[in-house]
Scaffold this active site. Structure first.
Site, PDB file in Angstrom:
ATOM      1  CB  SER A  84      -0.947   0.009   1.204  1.00 40.33           C
ATOM      2  OG  SER A  84      -0.223  -0.108   2.413  1.00 40.33           O
ATOM      3  CG  ASP A 382      -4.606   5.212   6.938  1.00 47.92           C
ATOM      4  OD1 ASP A 382      -3.447   5.020   7.374  1.00 47.92           O
ATOM      5  OD2 ASP A 382      -5.013   4.741   5.863  1.00 47.92           O
ATOM      6  CG  HIS A 385      -1.382   3.708   4.652  1.00 46.00           C
ATOM      7  ND1 HIS A 385      -2.606   3.181   4.999  1.00 46.00           N
ATOM      8  CD2 HIS A 385      -0.701   2.725   4.005  1.00 46.00           C
ATOM      9  CE1 HIS A 385      -2.675   1.923   4.571  1.00 46.00           C
ATOM     10  NE2 HIS A 385      -1.526   1.631   3.971  1.00 46.00           N
TER      11      HIS A 385
END
Length: 409
Positions: A84, A382, A385
């Site tokens: 990610s 978040d 991340h």
């Protein structure tokens, strides 16, 4: 149609607003635009009678790119594989629980668009593309609107939730690293067909390729129950080496195995270590307690152990593959340094994310609670991340000039 052109300063928002961008060398897109041929290069099914002209335009564009002076940091393209931290939107096009193609993600992205990047704006691949002067937005390979000029200057194959361990990817329905490599093989076939084998081989052999995986594996609770850290990190290192070359199998099997990055022509390969996953807000809650929110040192120690094994293993590959430049990049140290000393960068919150309570919200859980007013004050967007500002800082620290010089030397 996708628009992956270089951003002007005015188009930058959020953490990058008002910050002067580094001068950029022309990309294939710019060169085609200058010559009035933007949009001519298409996928192989549209070649038709234009095939010879397409190859000529691609050849001229590429020759112009590779003849830019070295101080302009010109490489033809950038390719990235991983999780990610480097997924710029590939998971938008698959069935996966790891998605971020909805608000509030992308809040500070140009146009306020949720592109599938796990952050409020640009993320690591975009800054890597900028470092090399290629482009400021690195598109996801799976974007169906990509044109050939977008492909010629590089893409991300990354998928949120992915790991070296196939089980890690399976848990979130992500694209495994083997499937990312298969996408790369498909990519190579496309540019072979449109630009010609000689141009395609040159782009691939002279462009940097980065692999950023391992962090999700370190936090894989199933594997942590099955293996001790020493055993599992040994397995992960073998799997990491296997992405570069067919490695962890008998010679008889190796001969018939699908080609890996080196076998497919990549000669400049950067392998990035695991990040300090124990210090992300979610792991602070799970391992450090709701009140204290200390870093989960067990996970950080596992990440450091993995990195300590990966780095010398990568050095060994250089001896096995003459002519290749394979370099280990340390993301753990600059990321942890930022976490431990954020004040010089104007960051005041490192234990919570900007989204919701900042403790557990991730993905779809970020939709309802709202976000902080100023994301530049937060290291994390978040619960896992980094935000755009932190991503830029970490990128600058990870991809330092000395390591990049070794990679490109």
């Amino acid at each position: 149609m996708a628009n992956y052109s270089i951003l002007s300063r005015e188009e930058s928002t959020g953490a990058t607003a008002g910050r002067a961008m580094k001068p950029k060398s022309p990309t294939a897109t710019d060169l085609l635009e200058i010559h009035g041929h933007r949009g001519i290069l298409r996928s192989s099914e549209n070649r038709g009678t234009h095939s010879v002209f397409v190859q000529l335009v691609a050849a001229v564009s590429f020759l112009l790119i590779i003849n830019i002076p070295a101080d302009a940091a010109a490489v033809p393209a950038v390719f990235i594989f991983g999780d990610s931290l480097v997924d710029t939107g590939n998971n938008n096009y698959i069935v996966s629980v790891a998605k971020s193609d909805f608000p509030p993600y992308g809040r500070d992205f140009p146009g306020g668009t949720a592109t599938g990047r796990f952050g409020n704006g640009r993320i690591l691949p975009d800054f890597i593309g900028e470092i090399f002067g290629v482009k400021n937005l690195l598109p996801p390979y799976k974007d169906p609107t990509l044109q050939m000029q977008d492909l010629l200057t590089g893409v991300s194959f990354g998928s949120a939730g992915a790991g070296y361990d196939p089980l890690t990817s399976t848990l979130t329905g992500s694209i495994t690293i083997e499937d990312q490599l298969e996408m790369y093989r498909e990519y190579k076939s496309k540019i072979n067909a449109s630009a010609g084998t000689e141009i395609a081989d040159k782009i691939i052999s002279t462009s940097p390729h980065f692999i950023l995986l391992g962090t999700n594996d370190i936090s894989n609770t199933i594997r942590r129950a099955q293996y001790d850290s020493n055993t599992y990190t040994d397995i992960l290192v073998e799997l990491a080496l296997d992405v570069v070359k067919v490695h962890s199998c008998p010679e008889s099997v190796r001969r018939n195995a699908p080609q890996k990055l080196h076998g497919l022509g990549a000669r400049r390969i950067g392998v990035v270590g695991a990040a300090p996953i124990g210090c992300v807000p979610l792991q602070r809650i799970l391992g450090g307690g709701l009140l204290e929110r200390h870093c989960n040192e067990e996970l950080n120690e596992a990440a450091k152990l993995f990195n300590s094994k990966l780095s010398p293993a990568i050095s060994t590959l250089n001896q096995q593959l003459p002519g290749a430049k394979i370099v280990y990049f340390d993301i753990f140290t600059p990321a942890l340094s930022l976490i431990q000393n954020p004040a010089p960068y104007g960051i005041v919150e490192v234990t919570r994310g900007c989204c919701g309570t900042g403790t557990i919200e991730l993905g779809i859980l970020c939709v309802v609670p709202g976000t902080c007013p100023d994301a530049t004050k937060y290291l994390f967007w978040d619960s896992v991340h980094p935000g755009e500002k932190a991503s830029r800082i970490i990128s600058d620290g990870t991809f330092d000039s000395a390591s990049l010089s070794t990679l490109l030397g």
